[in-house]
Motif scaffolding. Structure first.
Motif, mmCIF file in Angstrom:
data_model
loop_
_atom_site.group_PDB
_atom_site.id
_atom_site.type_symbol
_atom_site.label_atom_id
_atom_site.label_comp_id
_atom_site.label_asym_id
_atom_site.label_seq_id
_atom_site.Cartn_x
_atom_site.Cartn_y
_atom_site.Cartn_z
ATOM 1 N N ALA A 38 3.377 10.027 -5.350
ATOM 2 C CA ALA A 38 2.944 11.374 -4.986
ATOM 3 C C ALA A 38 3.782 11.969 -3.860
ATOM 4 C CB ALA A 38 1.480 11.340 -4.568
ATOM 5 N N MET A 39 4.568 11.125 -3.175
ATOM 6 C CA MET A 39 5.322 11.585 -2.016
ATOM 7 C C MET A 39 6.804 11.785 -2.292
ATOM 8 S SD MET A 39 3.579 9.079 0.841
ATOM 9 C CE MET A 39 4.204 10.024 2.238
ATOM 10 N N ARG A 58 2.090 2.116 -3.440
ATOM 11 C CA ARG A 58 1.052 2.722 -4.279
ATOM 12 C C ARG A 58 0.920 4.218 -4.019
ATOM 13 N NH1 ARG A 58 -4.406 -0.576 -4.478
ATOM 14 N NH2 ARG A 58 -4.420 -0.122 -2.234
ATOM 15 N N THR A 59 1.224 4.669 -2.798
ATOM 16 C CA THR A 59 1.135 6.098 -2.480
ATOM 17 C C THR A 59 2.451 6.833 -2.721
ATOM 18 O OG1 THR A 59 1.774 5.820 -0.154
ATOM 19 C CG2 THR A 59 -0.572 5.556 -0.702
ATOM 20 N N ASP A 106 0.831 -1.206 0.000
ATOM 21 C CA ASP A 106 0.000 0.000 0.000
ATOM 22 C C ASP A 106 0.865 1.256 0.000
ATOM 23 O OD1 ASP A 106 -2.251 -1.575 0.043
ATOM 24 O OD2 ASP A 106 -2.551 -1.409 2.212
#
Length: 287
Positions: A263-264, A259-260, A256
């Motif tokens: 953007a970080m 998947r994020t 998970d």
């Protein structure tokens, strides 16, 4: 850690360009950074060193090593001799579709990420000398295989590491390797997991080192609840026991996080970093 050098390069996963004086057979490296299968050849002395290392670690794994990792180690059935790459690949293939490939040691980042994206894990083809049981400058087969490969039998973790390879290829193109290397360091090499029966280690850098295993699980380092943004900002040294570890709930949490991550990563490149052992007001201690 049974590690490498005191100052981490931009990509500790491999490096953009390899340092001089490495021990492995780099002259035979193929375009993808791996070695031909016939490069793997162990002497009786090598097998004896492997047995000694495994026996020492096995003695401290109960109550400290993660259940899925221990199950993978048992499944690989490699306590008595240095691993057979073909046999291990058959076991991994049946479990998760992964395989292992021989490598001279460190390989450039782009090649490393590409291998992971193909569900291939590079494993160093040589083993440390008897006088190096407690510390080695370069990663050898004991670190690579015993540390990393057992958990590749776990579907959730195997899925995560493949996704990490794909993300790494993109991050390299975008100049985001520094924060992504921090994620690998803290969550692949030095990760902890909270199981129902207690805190356990799953990271390769922990479980391939007697001192690190005892320190991470039984000692009093800082243990923080896993937070992706915090990890991406956390710098580290690679020549000492870790002052800080991050604790996950399960291996799906790592997938998970991947998947994020896109953007970080840009924000992490620009954000102020946190020094090894440093703290942040938003830290959540693990209890």
């Amino acid at each position: 850690m049974d590690g490498m050098t005191a100052t981490p390069p931009e990509g500790i996963l491999g490096t953009a360009s390899l340092p001089q004086g490495l021990r492995g057979n780099y002259a035979r490296a193929l375009p993808d950074g791996t070695l031909p299968a016939d490069a793997v050849c162990f002497s009786e002395a090598d097998h004896a060193t492997w047995r000694t290392l495994v026996q020492r670690q096995r003695a401290i794994f109960p109550g400290r090593a993660a259940t899925a990792w221990l199950a993978g180690l048992d499944r690989l059935d490699c306590d008595d001799a240095a691993p057979d790459f073909a046999k291990a690949s058959r076991i991994l293939g049946g479990a998760t579709g992964w395989s292992i490939v021989p490598a001279p040691g460190l390989i450039p980042d782009a090649q490393f990420f590409a291998l992971l994206a193909q569900r291939k894990f590079p494993v160093t083809h040589w083993i440390r000398r008897p006088e190096e049981l407690d510390y080695i400058v370069e990663p050898d087969i004991f670190h690579d295989f015993l540390g990393h490969v057992p958990l590749l039998t776990d579907p959730a973790y195997a899925r995560f590491l493949e996704a990490y390879g794909h993300l790494g290829l993109e991050a390299e193109r975008k100049g985001q390797l520094a924060p992504l290397a921090r994620f690998y360091w803290f969550m692949v090499e030095f990760g902890l997991i909270q199981q129902a029966d207690g805190l356990r280690a799953y990271g390769a850098g922990i479980l391939s080192s007697r001192a690190e295993t005892l320190h991470a699980v039984d000692g009093e380092p800082a243990r923080l609840v896993f937070d992706m943004g915090r990890v991406l900002r956390s710098t580290y040294r690679i020549d000492d026991l870790q002052p800080t570890y991050f604790v996950i709930r399960d291996y799906a949490e790592l997938f998970d996080a991947i998947r994020t991550a896109p953007a970080m990563l840009d924000a992490a490149v620009r954000a102020p970093t946190i020094a090894p052992g440093g703290s942040d007001p938003a830290d959540t201690p693990h209890r």
